[in-house]
Write an enzyme that holds these catalytic residues in place. Structure first.
Site, PDB file in Angstrom:
ATOM      1  N   ASP A  16       0.818  -1.221   0.000  1.00 24.30           N
ATOM      2  CA  ASP A  16       0.000   0.000   0.000  1.00 24.30           C
ATOM      3  C   ASP A  16       0.850   1.269   0.000  1.00 24.30           C
ATOM      4  OD1 ASP A  16      -2.093  -1.871   0.373  1.00 24.30           O
ATOM      5  OD2 ASP A  16      -1.897  -1.712   2.546  1.00 24.30           O
ATOM      6  N   GLU A 195     -11.212   0.663  -3.502  1.00 23.16           N
ATOM      7  CA  GLU A 195     -10.611   1.084  -2.228  1.00 23.16           C
ATOM      8  C   GLU A 195      -9.360   1.909  -2.540  1.00 23.16           C
ATOM      9  OE1 GLU A 195      -9.300  -2.429  -0.091  1.00 23.16           O
ATOM     10  OE2 GLU A 195      -8.783  -3.454  -1.946  1.00 23.16           O
TER      11      GLU A 195
END
Length: 541
Positions: A16, A195
């Site tokens: 991420d 997301e």
């Protein structure tokens, strides 16, 4: 000749990636999940060479993950710089299985990445993967995905209806809270599971990059844009800026979830997470890693990979001439410095003094045996990331157990139901022994196996322990302190189960493999174990 970036730029468990440039300095923040301290921040000045410089969430007022399930904790931080401050936005996820996530979002700030970061300001809990966008008019906007528990989505089996679009709301710095209406600005593409939102602005357009497809092999970076921050957002001509989902032959798989950055001279790059699966089972034993791709802006006003496609590359051009500094093949820690070396972390607790000390015995790391290996609350496990598909780890432990409830040693660890451990313990007939405790992916029970049986009797004094992982295979070794030759113990074990895809498989967990030292004492006596060195050696890329 232009220097080259070799991917992954942050090998091992570093997912991420949120990238931020301040002047000539680049910073990447990555998720740490249940590992403490929270959030890894790496620094570079050339996009080629990176160094870990900070884990900012380091005290109880910022982060307490005791009780957080496996693969919960810190998800998807966002790092930015504005108004003379670094801003870090992060989620602390308290639940994984079942329909709920219980994801709480916070903001911390600091004047410098290496400085002490502020106590957190609570923002909201409507979903995870938050980010903060600083607009050029001075306003600040908070984004996160919205989680809808009214679906059949649950841990390990994500469903699109639960990922209910990207929310946008204004953040008021003076009152330190969200103000104004909440708007759902982006439902995602047909791939679904939207997301990981990040906004940036260029030539009057608001560009939104998101992660889609889940964090497995269908993962992707999706791009959209709008003239208004509130939308509507039009999707990129290719829908996805980066993905390997239709290219199983690509070296970098699971490509998705990243952020855009520009160099001082306007060159474009985009981070993304990736995985490097091993045959034959396509298990990513190094977890989700961080990569960086060179991009270009075309006349249509959209960003594209420089290679002209969507599949990420291992080798991409760096922005300028530089030399690549190879990482050391061997890292040995003797615990003489009195502080924990930066590569090590522990699990969940903001009270490390309860589980280890570097002062109680000079030149040693002392672990206090607490709860069992795999506990979600307080276990003494100090470990470092597995950075290579093949490696060797060694340590020396001084441990005098008097019951089988006391065990200390060396482990290859992912979570409570995916680990192998070589431990010194006590056996009623053999006395002090070295044996193996293994949990090769038994979910949800976490049942132990004992591949070496009752183990091998060992005399009093320090015992040297070692493990070699060669791709999917793990072999443990031991020897007495005075011996020259290492003795193998137990069979070759399945190292590949200590991976994202091990156990219940893709989406069931998504952190990474560690190797390190552990001690537990389920009798409650807090028996101590002293380790006087730890050696990690790469045996290949």
């Amino acid at each position: 000749m232009t220097a080259m970036i070799r991917n992954p730029i942050l090998p091992g468990f570093n997912p991420d990636p949120s990238i931020c440039r301040v002047g000539d300095d680049y910073y990447i923040a990555t998720s740490t999940f249940e590992w403490y301290p929270g959030v890894q921040i790496h620094h570079s000045r050339d996009l080629v060479n990176w160094r870990l410089v900070r884990r900012p969430l380091e005290r109880a007022s910022q982060l307490d993950m005791r009780g957080n399930p496996d693969s919960c904790g810190i998800w998807a931080p966002c790092l930015s710089y504005c108004d003379g401050l670094f801003w870090l936005v992060y989620t602390d996820v308290k639940r994984f299985d079942g329909n709920f996530k219980d994801a709480h979002n916070y903001i911390v700030t600091a004047e410098a990445v290496e400085a002490t970061w502020s106590d957190p300001v609570y923002v909201n809990s409507s979903g995870f993967d938050p980010s903060l966008f600083h607009d050029d008019d001075g306003r600040k906007w908070f984004l996160n995905m919205q989680w809808n528990h009214r679906s059949e989505s649950f841990g390990g089996a994500p469903k699109h209806p639960a990922f209910d679009g990207i929310l946008l709301q204004e953040w008021d710095e003076r009152s330190r809270k969200l103000v104004g209406p909440v708007k759902n600005i982006f439902a995602g593409s047909s791939l679904g599971l939207v997301e990981g939102p990040h906004l940036f602005k260029r030539d009057g357009w608001y560009y939104l990059t998101t992660a889609e497809g889940g964090t497995g092999y269908d993962h992707a970076v999706t791009m959209a844009r709008s003239r208004s921050i509130h939308g509507p957002y039009d999707i990129h001509p290719n829908a996805h800026l980066i993905t390997s989902k239709d290219h199983p032959e690509a070296a970098l798989q699971r490509a998705g979830h990243g952020q855009y950055v520009e160099t001082p001279d306007g060159q474009a790059y985009h981070t993304h997470l990736c995985g490097r699966p091993l045959p034959p089972h396509r298990r990513c034993t190094l977890g989700r890693e961080t990569a960086l791709q060179k991009c270009v802006w075309r006349e249509d006003g959209w960003l594209y990979l420089e290679n002209g496609g969507v599949v990420p590359e291992v080798i991409v051009p760096a922005p300028a001439e530089t030399s690549s500094v190879p990482l050391p093949a061997v890292i040995e820690t003797d615990f003489d410095e009195g502080v924990l070396a930066p590569e090590f972390q522990w699990l969940r607790t903001p009270m490390p003094e309860r589980i280890f000390s570097l002062q109680r015995r000079e030149g040693h790391l002392r672990l206090f045996g607490r709860e069992s290996i795999g506990s979600w609350f307080e276990q003494a496990l100090v470990a470092r990331r597995q950075d290579h598909h093949s490696f060797r780890a060694e340590t020396v432990v001084d441990f005098a157990p008097h019951t089988y409830q006391q065990v200390a040693g060396l482990t290859h660890y992912y979570n409570r139901h995916k680990f192998h451990a070589l431990g010194v313990t006590w056996h009623e007939m053999l006395g002090r022994v070295v044996t193996i405790l293994s949990c090769p992916g038994d979910f949800p029970h976490g049942r132990l196996q004992y591949p070496a049986g009752s183990g091998v009797a060992v005399p009093d004094g320090p015992v040297q322990l070692a493990m070699e992982v060669r791709d999917n295979d793990l072999q443990f070794f031991w020897r007495e302190a005075t011996q020259a030759d290492w003795q193998p113990i137990g069979p070759v074990l399945d190292a590949g189960v200590v991976s994202d895809e091990g156990g219940r498989g893709e989406h069931g967990s998504f952190t990474g493999a560690f190797t390190g030292m552990f001690a537990f004492d389920t009798s409650g006596s807090a028996m101590t174990a002293d380790f006087d060195r730890f050696r990690y050696e790469a045996l290949g890329l």
